[in-house]
Scaffold this motif. Structure first.
Motif: not given
Length: 86
Positions: A6-7, A13-16, A18-28
Motif C-alpha cells: 500500500a505504501f 500515485a504521488i509520483g505519477a 508529479l510526473a504529469m506536471i511535466a505536461g504544463i511546460g509543453p502546453g505553455i
C-alpha cells in the motif's frame, strides 16, 4: 499499520501526479509558439510554409517532455516495477 504494498502504491500515485506536471511546460510553450507563428504569418503571408513547418517541428520537439512524463505516470500506475521488489 500500513502494508509495504500500500505504501509503494501510494507513493507511486504521488509520483505519477508529479510526473504529469511535466505536461504544463509543453502546453505553455506550444501556445506561445503558435501565437508567435500566427503573428509571423500575419506579418509575412508569403513565408507561411516555412513558418508553419518550423513551428510544427518545434512543437513536436517540445511535446516529447510531456509524453515522457505521461509514459512515466502510466508505468507507475499500471505496470509498477517497484511492486516486484517487495
Amino acid at each position: 499499520m500500513i502494508s509495504n504494498e500500500a505504501f509503494v502504491l501510494g507513493c507511486s500515485a504521488i509520483g505519477a501526479g508529479l510526473a504529469m506536471i511535466a505536461g504544463i511546460g509543453p502546453g505553455i510553450g506550444q501556445g506561445i509558439a503558435a501565437g508567435h507563428g500566427a503573428a509571423a504569418v500575419g506579418r509575412n503571408p508569403g513565408a507561411r510554409g516555412n513558418i508553419m513547418s518550423t513551428m510544427l517541428l518545434g512543437q513536436a520537439v517540445a511535446e516529447t517532455t510531456g509524453l515522457y512524463g505521461f509514459a512515466v505516470a502510466i508505468i507507475l500506475l499500471f505496470a509498477n516495477p517497484l511492486l516486484g521488489k517487495l
